[in-house]
Design a protein around this motif. Structure first.
Motif, PDB file in Angstrom:
ATOM      1  N   VAL A   7       0.849  -1.189   0.000  1.00  0.00           N
ATOM      2  CA  VAL A   7       0.000   0.000   0.000  1.00  0.00           C
ATOM      3  C   VAL A   7       0.885   1.239   0.000  1.00  0.00           C
ATOM      4  N   ILE A   8       0.675   2.106  -0.980  1.00  0.00           N
ATOM      5  CA  ILE A   8       1.411   3.364  -1.062  1.00  0.00           C
ATOM      6  C   ILE A   8       0.422   4.488  -1.335  1.00  0.00           C
ATOM      7  N   GLY A   9       0.792   5.703  -0.918  1.00  0.00           N
ATOM      8  CA  GLY A   9      -0.133   6.807  -1.121  1.00  0.00           C
ATOM      9  C   GLY A   9       0.520   8.122  -1.476  1.00  0.00           C
ATOM     10  N   THR A  10       1.837   8.231  -1.244  1.00  0.00           N
ATOM     11  CA  THR A  10       2.525   9.497  -1.465  1.00  0.00           C
ATOM     12  C   THR A  10       3.749   9.289  -2.346  1.00  0.00           C
ATOM     13  N   ARG A  11       4.274  10.389  -2.849  1.00  0.00           N
ATOM     14  CA  ARG A  11       5.461  10.324  -3.699  1.00  0.00           C
ATOM     15  C   ARG A  11       6.663   9.697  -2.988  1.00  0.00           C
ATOM     16  N   PRO A  12       6.972  10.088  -1.734  1.00  0.00           N
ATOM     17  CA  PRO A  12       8.113   9.444  -1.066  1.00  0.00           C
ATOM     18  C   PRO A  12       7.957   7.934  -0.922  1.00  0.00           C
ATOM     19  N   GLU A  13       6.747   7.480  -0.619  1.00  0.00           N
ATOM     20  CA  GLU A  13       6.531   6.035  -0.514  1.00  0.00           C
ATOM     21  C   GLU A  13       6.807   5.349  -1.850  1.00  0.00           C
ATOM     22  N   ALA A  14       6.330   5.955  -2.933  1.00  0.00           N
ATOM     23  CA  ALA A  14       6.535   5.364  -4.259  1.00  0.00           C
ATOM     24  C   ALA A  14       8.017   5.274  -4.591  1.00  0.00           C
ATOM     25  N   ILE A  15       8.758   6.348  -4.314  1.00  0.00           N
ATOM     26  CA  ILE A  15      10.189   6.365  -4.624  1.00  0.00           C
ATOM     27  C   ILE A  15      10.928   5.302  -3.814  1.00  0.00           C
ATOM     28  N   LYS A  16      10.639   5.242  -2.529  1.00  0.00           N
ATOM     29  CA  LYS A  16      11.384   4.332  -1.656  1.00  0.00           C
ATOM     30  C   LYS A  16      10.970   2.874  -1.828  1.00  0.00           C
ATOM     31  N   MET A  17       9.730   2.639  -2.242  1.00  0.00           N
ATOM     32  CA  MET A  17       9.280   1.261  -2.421  1.00  0.00           C
ATOM     33  C   MET A  17       9.518   0.736  -3.830  1.00  0.00           C
ATOM     34  N   ALA A  18       9.797   1.618  -4.785  1.00  0.00           N
ATOM     35  CA  ALA A  18       9.931   1.204  -6.185  1.00  0.00           C
ATOM     36  C   ALA A  18      10.945   0.074  -6.391  1.00  0.00           C
ATOM     37  N   PRO A  19      12.157   0.143  -5.816  1.00  0.00           N
ATOM     38  CA  PRO A  19      13.102  -0.963  -6.040  1.00  0.00           C
ATOM     39  C   PRO A  19      12.564  -2.302  -5.549  1.00  0.00           C
ATOM     40  N   LEU A  20      11.888  -2.284  -4.406  1.00  0.00           N
ATOM     41  CA  LEU A  20      11.325  -3.519  -3.858  1.00  0.00           C
ATOM     42  C   LEU A  20      10.171  -4.022  -4.721  1.00  0.00           C
ATOM     43  N   LEU A  21       9.331  -3.110  -5.190  1.00  0.00           N
ATOM     44  CA  LEU A  21       8.199  -3.505  -6.028  1.00  0.00           C
ATOM     45  C   LEU A  21       8.673  -4.115  -7.342  1.00  0.00           C
TER      46      LEU A  21
END
Length: 254
Positions: A7-21
């Motif tokens: 679950v992501i909702g903000t730009r920082p979450e997307a950036i930091k989770m992108a490698p894992l996703l």
């Protein structure tokens, strides 16, 4: 196959989770669903697009000038409804946003284990940063697996009584995102307008605790730097929050 929803909702979450996703999408051991709450709709979409990622489920909870009370309840209800329709083996959340806490609470209510990426960060002041300190402390209370970015963060968790077998020091995923970006970077048109020899300050200012007088003082500091050092260029990445934009436009319009 292990069913995991991130679950992501903000730009920082997307950036930091992108490698894992990106990694989990290519791993046949996982059936990964990416759920976007839309806490930051446009900025989140922009960040995901940069990494070639699209959300599988979109809640679109964002409202103009949304309150924390509205946002928390909307995320809680939206994620809970999703889990009721499509039960998961684990819910992954990141950091300390309202999306993070609301999703973790929904998972807890639905009996879904929570994995918290960037767990264990602490200021030890529940009002600073606000509401992020409360969000991350409460999310850790609800989680089953803790992915701490540093040994210090892991020590915070252990001091709070977290089982050491559930804590993993993983490093900070934003570094992985940075290296990925450097390999895929497209030169910015804005940067082309800045002389290469000019000292450059890249900054942003949008935290809730900076709203009002603190943000006005930040703008004053920007003007003072420019007056004292006319050779310096300041590139301000402007957040879309209207409270932030109104203050910055008012103070720096000239």
């Amino acid at each position: 196959m292990y069913k995991v929803t991130c679950v992501i909702g903000t730009r920082p979450e997307a950036i930091k989770m992108a490698p894992l996703l990106r990694l989990m999408k290519s791993d046949e051991r996982f059936s990964l669903t990416i759920l976007s709450t839309g806490q930051h709709t446009d900025m989140l979409r922009q960040a995901l697009h940069h990494f070639g990622i699209d959300a599988d489920v979109k809640l679109n909870v964002m409202r103009e000038r949304q309150s924390l009370e509205y946002l928390t309840s909307a995320v809680l209800q939206g994620v809970s409804n999703f889990l009721q329709k499509d039960p998961q083996d684990m819910l992954l959340v990141h950091g300390d946003t309202t999306t993070t806490f609301g999703a973790a609470l929904a998972g807890f209510y639905r009996g879904v284990p929570i994995g918290h990426v960037e767990a264990g960060l602490r200021s030890h002041n529940m009002k600073l940063p606000f509401p992020e300190e409360a969000n991350r402390v409460l999310t850790d209370r609800l989680s089953s697996l803790f992915f701490a970015p540093t040994p210090w963060a892991a020590e915070n968790l252990l001091r709070e009584g977290t089982d050491s077998s559930q804590v993993f020091v993983t490093g900070n995923t934003v570094i992985d995102a940075l290296f990925w970006t450097l390999r895929h970077l497209t030169p910015s048109e804005i940067l082309k307008e800045i002389p290469e020899e000019a000292p450059l300050i890249l900054m942003t200012a949008h935290r809730r605790e900076s709203w009002g007088a603190p943000l006005t003082r930040i703008c004053g500091a920007i003007k003072e730097i420019i007056e004292r050092h006319p050779e310096v260029r300041i590139l301000l990445s402007l957040h879309k929050n209207p409270v932030v934009r109104e203050t910055i436009f008012q103070e720096l319009a000239e």
